[in-house]
Design a protein around this motif. Structure first.
Motif, PDB file in Angstrom:
ATOM      1  N   ARG A  15       0.755  -0.914   0.309  1.00  6.78           N
ATOM      2  CA  ARG A  15       0.315  -0.047  -0.223  1.00  6.78           C
ATOM      3  C   ARG A  15       0.726   1.337   0.285  1.00  6.78           C
ATOM      4  O   ARG A  15       0.285   2.450  -0.379  1.00  6.78           O
ATOM      5  CB  ARG A  15      -1.021  -0.050   1.497  1.00  6.78           C
ATOM      6  CG  ARG A  15      -2.317   0.651   1.829  1.00  6.78           C
ATOM      7  CD  ARG A  15      -2.992   0.551   2.278  1.00  6.78           C
ATOM      8  NE  ARG A  15      -2.442   1.055   3.126  1.00  6.78           N
ATOM      9  CZ  ARG A  15      -3.275   1.223   4.704  1.00  6.78           C
ATOM     10  NH1 ARG A  15      -4.051   0.027   5.063  1.00  6.78           N
ATOM     11  NH2 ARG A  15      -3.288   1.843   5.253  1.00  6.78           N
ATOM     12  N   ASP A  57       9.599  -4.150  12.645  1.00  8.88           N
ATOM     13  CA  ASP A  57       8.369  -5.283  12.749  1.00  8.88           C
ATOM     14  C   ASP A  57       7.995  -5.522  11.660  1.00  8.88           C
ATOM     15  O   ASP A  57       6.923  -4.754  10.986  1.00  8.88           O
ATOM     16  CB  ASP A  57       6.679  -5.353  13.889  1.00  8.88           C
ATOM     17  CG  ASP A  57       6.356  -6.350  14.375  1.00  8.88           C
ATOM     18  OD1 ASP A  57       6.378  -7.097  14.793  1.00  8.88           O
ATOM     19  OD2 ASP A  57       5.513  -6.838  13.336  1.00  8.88           O
ATOM     20  N   ASN A  90      -1.093 -13.737  18.999  1.00 10.00           N
ATOM     21  CA  ASN A  90      -2.276 -13.695  18.935  1.00 10.00           C
ATOM     22  C   ASN A  90      -2.599 -15.544  19.573  1.00 10.00           C
ATOM     23  O   ASN A  90      -2.470 -16.276  19.091  1.00 10.00           O
ATOM     24  CB  ASN A  90      -2.808 -14.346  17.908  1.00 10.00           C
ATOM     25  CG  ASN A  90      -2.816 -12.410  16.649  1.00 10.00           C
ATOM     26  OD1 ASN A  90      -3.335 -11.548  17.138  1.00 10.00           O
ATOM     27  ND2 ASN A  90      -1.793 -12.855  15.862  1.00 10.00           N
ATOM     28  N   SER A 115      -1.705  -2.404  16.557  1.00 12.60           N
ATOM     29  CA  SER A 115      -2.340  -1.291  16.366  1.00 12.60           C
ATOM     30  C   SER A 115      -2.706  -0.991  17.367  1.00 12.60           C
ATOM     31  O   SER A 115      -4.560  -0.677  17.880  1.00 12.60           O
ATOM     32  CB  SER A 115      -3.708  -2.594  16.074  1.00 12.60           C
ATOM     33  OG  SER A 115      -3.903  -3.860  15.217  1.00 12.60           O
ATOM     34  N   LEU A 135      -3.049   2.514  17.700  1.00 12.94           N
ATOM     35  CA  LEU A 135      -3.542   3.714  17.236  1.00 12.94           C
ATOM     36  C   LEU A 135      -4.795   3.188  16.014  1.00 12.94           C
ATOM     37  O   LEU A 135      -5.908   4.444  15.918  1.00 12.94           O
ATOM     38  CB  LEU A 135      -3.098   4.400  16.418  1.00 12.94           C
ATOM     39  CG  LEU A 135      -1.410   5.079  16.382  1.00 12.94           C
ATOM     40  CD1 LEU A 135      -0.645   5.578  15.149  1.00 12.94           C
ATOM     41  CD2 LEU A 135      -1.388   5.765  17.926  1.00 12.94           C
ATOM     42  N   GLN A 159      -5.606   1.934  13.991  1.00 13.21           N
ATOM     43  CA  GLN A 159      -5.415   2.176  12.533  1.00 13.21           C
ATOM     44  C   GLN A 159      -5.905   3.261  12.360  1.00 13.21           C
ATOM     45  O   GLN A 159      -6.711   3.283  11.281  1.00 13.21           O
ATOM     46  CB  GLN A 159      -6.605   1.075  12.059  1.00 13.21           C
ATOM     47  CG  GLN A 159      -5.728  -0.867  12.564  1.00 13.21           C
ATOM     48  CD  GLN A 159      -6.347  -1.674  12.014  1.00 13.21           C
ATOM     49  OE1 GLN A 159      -7.389  -1.494  11.075  1.00 13.21           O
ATOM     50  NE2 GLN A 159      -6.456  -3.052  11.516  1.00 13.21           N
ATOM     51  N   LYS A 198     -11.804   5.711   9.326  1.00 14.21           N
ATOM     52  CA  LYS A 198     -11.451   4.474  10.115  1.00 14.21           C
ATOM     53  C   LYS A 198     -12.271   4.271  11.171  1.00 14.21           C
ATOM     54  O   LYS A 198     -12.409   4.655  12.238  1.00 14.21           O
ATOM     55  CB  LYS A 198      -9.591   4.962  10.429  1.00 14.21           C
ATOM     56  CG  LYS A 198      -8.798   5.068   9.531  1.00 14.21           C
ATOM     57  CD  LYS A 198      -8.332   3.650   8.899  1.00 14.21           C
ATOM     58  CE  LYS A 198      -7.534   4.560   7.718  1.00 14.21           C
ATOM     59  NZ  LYS A 198      -6.132   3.451   7.600  1.00 14.21           N
ATOM     60  N   GLU A 204       4.312  12.546  13.598  1.00 19.63           N
ATOM     61  CA  GLU A 204       3.531  12.348  14.907  1.00 19.63           C
ATOM     62  C   GLU A 204       3.535  11.371  15.474  1.00 19.63           C
ATOM     63  O   GLU A 204       3.315  11.696  16.418  1.00 19.63           O
ATOM     64  CB  GLU A 204       2.229  13.189  14.392  1.00 19.63           C
ATOM     65  CG  GLU A 204       1.017  13.165  15.308  1.00 19.63           C
ATOM     66  CD  GLU A 204      -0.736  13.314  14.978  1.00 19.63           C
ATOM     67  OE1 GLU A 204      -1.057  13.114  13.618  1.00 19.63           O
ATOM     68  OE2 GLU A 204      -1.504  12.719  15.876  1.00 19.63           O
TER      69      GLU A 204
HETATM   70  N1  LIG Z   1       0.631  -9.760  15.113  1.00 17.65           N
HETATM   71  C1  LIG Z   1      -0.336  -9.390  14.470  1.00 17.65           C
HETATM   72  O1  LIG Z   1      -1.047  -9.882  14.404  1.00 17.65           O
HETATM   73  C2  LIG Z   1      -0.416  -8.148  14.130  1.00 17.65           C
HETATM   74  C3  LIG Z   1      -1.835  -7.640  13.605  1.00 17.65           C
HETATM   75  C4  LIG Z   1      -1.538  -6.333  13.147  1.00 17.65           C
HETATM   76  C5  LIG Z   1      -0.630  -5.477  13.077  1.00 17.65           C
HETATM   77  N2  LIG Z   1       0.603  -6.307  13.064  1.00 17.65           N
HETATM   78  C6  LIG Z   1       2.151  -5.200  13.231  1.00 17.65           C
HETATM   79  O2  LIG Z   1       1.427  -4.111  13.497  1.00 17.65           O
HETATM   80  C7  LIG Z   1       1.810  -2.718  13.192  1.00 17.65           C
HETATM   81  C8  LIG Z   1       1.047  -1.148  13.171  1.00 17.65           C
HETATM   82  O3  LIG Z   1      -0.304  -2.061  13.082  1.00 17.65           O
HETATM   83  P1  LIG Z   1      -1.600  -1.457  12.364  1.00 17.65           P
HETATM   84  O4  LIG Z   1      -1.544  -0.583  11.304  1.00 17.65           O
HETATM   85  O5  LIG Z   1      -2.471  -2.357  12.456  1.00 17.65           O
HETATM   86  O6  LIG Z   1      -1.866  -0.562  13.520  1.00 17.65           O
HETATM   87  P2  LIG Z   1      -1.702   1.539  14.043  1.00 17.65           P
HETATM   88  O7  LIG Z   1      -0.665   1.892  13.951  1.00 17.65           O
HETATM   89  O8  LIG Z   1      -2.493   1.524  14.787  1.00 17.65           O
HETATM   90  O9  LIG Z   1      -2.029   2.189  12.423  1.00 17.65           O
HETATM   91  C9  LIG Z   1      -1.898   2.541  11.448  1.00 17.65           C
HETATM   92  C10 LIG Z   1      -2.341   3.367  10.856  1.00 17.65           C
HETATM   93  O10 LIG Z   1      -3.061   4.314  11.172  1.00 17.65           O
HETATM   94  C11 LIG Z   1      -3.010   5.732  10.848  1.00 17.65           C
HETATM   95  N3  LIG Z   1      -1.881   5.784  11.085  1.00 17.65           N
HETATM   96  C12 LIG Z   1      -1.082   5.979  11.997  1.00 17.65           C
HETATM   97  N4  LIG Z   1      -0.267   7.717  11.986  1.00 17.65           N
HETATM   98  C13 LIG Z   1      -1.548   8.381  11.759  1.00 17.65           C
HETATM   99  C14 LIG Z   1      -2.003   9.766  11.729  1.00 17.65           C
HETATM  100  N5  LIG Z   1      -0.660  10.823  12.834  1.00 17.65           N
HETATM  101  N6  LIG Z   1      -2.833  10.013  11.428  1.00 17.65           N
HETATM  102  C15 LIG Z   1      -4.081   9.645  11.207  1.00 17.65           C
HETATM  103  N7  LIG Z   1      -3.537   8.891  10.681  1.00 17.65           N
HETATM  104  C16 LIG Z   1      -2.395   8.485  11.342  1.00 17.65           C
HETATM  105  C17 LIG Z   1      -2.177   5.187   9.460  1.00 17.65           C
HETATM  106  O11 LIG Z   1      -3.528   4.496   8.303  1.00 17.65           O
HETATM  107  P3  LIG Z   1      -3.637   4.855   6.657  1.00 17.65           P
HETATM  108  O12 LIG Z   1      -1.923   4.279   6.340  1.00 17.65           O
HETATM  109  O13 LIG Z   1      -4.216   4.315   5.877  1.00 17.65           O
HETATM  110  O14 LIG Z   1      -3.290   6.489   6.547  1.00 17.65           O
HETATM  111  C18 LIG Z   1      -1.078   3.871   9.938  1.00 17.65           C
HETATM  112  O15 LIG Z   1      -1.025   2.639   8.247  1.00 17.65           O
HETATM  113  C19 LIG Z   1       1.821  -3.599  11.335  1.00 17.65           C
HETATM  114  O16 LIG Z   1       2.113  -3.271  10.815  1.00 17.65           O
HETATM  115  C20 LIG Z   1       2.295  -5.004  12.209  1.00 17.65           C
HETATM  116  O17 LIG Z   1       3.505  -5.010  12.157  1.00 17.65           O
HETATM  117  C21 LIG Z   1       0.567  -7.099  14.010  1.00 17.65           C
END
Ligand SMILES: NC(=O)c1ccc[n+]([C@@H]2O[C@H](COP(=O)([O-])OP(=O)(O)OC[C@H]3O[C@@H](n4cnc5c(N)ncnc54)[C@H](OP(=O)(O)O)[C@@H]3O)[C@@H](O)[C@H]2O)c1
Length: 327
Positions: free
Chosen positions: A28, A50, A169, A237, A239, A241, A249, A307
């Motif tokens: 993406r 990660d 998990n 996650s 934030l 997402q 979102k 941020e």
């Molecule tokens: N173990 C597991 O099963 C598992 C599952 C999920 C994730 N993970 C790991 O955790 C990491 C993070 O997961 P996640 O992407 O779900 O977590 P997150 O940190 O809750 O969400 C990240 C998303 O939030 C948005 N975002 C981030 N900063 C922002 C800001 N300053 N303002 C507005 N929106 C913002 C972006 O979305 P947009 O890109 O759409 O703009 C970004 O991709 C993954 O990359 C992966 O390494 C692990």
């Protein structure tokens, strides 16, 4: 940026307390932006990345896109020595012709000994490294005997190609049993568990094994003593997402209930009073909790990452924490 130590003794690993998730990098998020995000994270003192062997087969990718991109970046920038890399196996496709699903039939490859050995060596190749600093089972596998999975991770550690092992998990009782099994086998027990955790709580469900429950945090806090090697909690996650601040979102996976809406309101109030952003307050709440965790944050741009980085040094005074906790 703050730092903390995962694991014990000669396997101890120092990492930044913010971990950068790379799930969308290389799919993406295009390569140029992905490299810029990784550069900025490193420049700000971030040292913990990660990834997984299936990022991002859920989206447009083939499943090793993120590992490949991280590998290209490490080689291009010559920074392997400055970065700790965590990857995961077990939730890539068992049958490449079928899609992945979080509900049965999942089509997950599982955590059998053959899968663990083969996939770990494939990750080494895709990342272009000779050692994986943290290797997780991505999703618990109750079909494979626990002793087999534990032995397979232990073998990779004995070979020197894996530093710390971990699991994601997973139900708490399975973490405890696996760690006790490791001690019986004389191999290092899981030192890291990666679960979903943020300021909002999901609705309780008997089979929700992806969440870092209060019991897990309590157990983690009881480790790091003789006979019970340390266990760190990594929070994915954090934030939600982007759902704390963005209308595009929606709250997902059991988070859309009245308490979350009340928590989000207080998060915004506190952020405005502190001159911070709601995302920063949510991260600071995780980083400064009674049982500190390592948030794995995702960023789709350098601006988003900037941020996020602003949370690294944000301290919530006890009365502010109490107000956030009270909701
Ligand atoms: N173990 C597991 O099963 C598992 C599952 C999920 C994730 N993970 C790991 O955790 C990491 C993070 O997961 P996640 O992407 O779900 O977590 P997150 O940190 O809750 O969400 C990240 C998303 O939030 C948005 N975002 C981030 N900063 C922002 C800001 N300053 N303002 C507005 N929106 C913002 C972006 O979305 P947009 O890109 O759409 O703009 C970004 O991709 C993954 O990359 C992966 O390494 C692990």
């Amino acid at each position: 940026m703050q730092y903390r130590t995962l694991g014990d003794g000669d396997r101890a690993l120092e990492v930044s307390t913010l971990c950068l998730g790379t799930m969308h990098l290389g799919t993406r998020t295009d390569e140029r932006t992905s490299f810029a995000i990784l550069d900025r994270f490193l420049e700000a003192g971030g040292t913990f990345l990660d990834t997984a062997n299936n990022y991002n087969a859920w989206g447009a990718g083939h499943g090793r896109d993120s590992e490949d991109l991280v590998g290209r970046w490490l080689a291009d920038r010559g920074v392997r020595g400055h970065v700790r890399v965590a990857t995961k196996l077990g939730a890539a496709k068992k049958d490449p012709a079928l899609p992945l699903s979080n509900t049965p039939p999942t089509n997950f490859q599982g955590l059998g000994a053959d899968v663990v050995a083969r996939e770990a060596h494939e990750s080494l190749r895709h990342l272009g490294v000779d050692r994986i600093d943290v290797l997780y089972g991505h999703v618990d596998d109750r079909e494979t005997p626990l002793a087999e999975t534990v032995g397979a991770f232990g073998k990779l550690q004995a070979e020197g190609v894996v530093g710390l092992s971990g699991i994601s998990n997973v139900a708490l009782w399975r973490v405890v049993e696996a760690r006790e099994e490791a001690l019986r086998q004389g191999v290092p027990p899981y030192a890291v568990v990666q679960q979903q955790l943020t300021y909002a709580y999901p609705t309780p469900e008997v089979d929700r094994h992806s969440w870092a429950s209060p019991e897990l945090l309590d157990y983690a806090a009881s480790t790091g003593v003789p006979g019970r090697p340390s266990l760190a909690v990594v929070a994915y996650s954090p934030l939600l997402q982007g759902a704390y601040v963005r209308a595009d979102k929606p709250l997902f996976g059991g988070y859309d209930h009245p308490t979350t809406h009340a928590r989000v309101r207080v998060l915004h109030e506190v952020a405005a009073e502190l001159g911070a952003t709601p995302n920063q307050v949510a991260l600071a709440w995780l980083l400064g909790g009674a049982v500190p965790v390592v948030p794995v944050v995702g960023a789709g741009s350098v601006e988003q990452l900037d941020e996020i980085l602003g949370a690294a040094d944000l301290v919530l005074e006890p009365e502010v924490r109490a107000r956030l906790d009270a909701v």
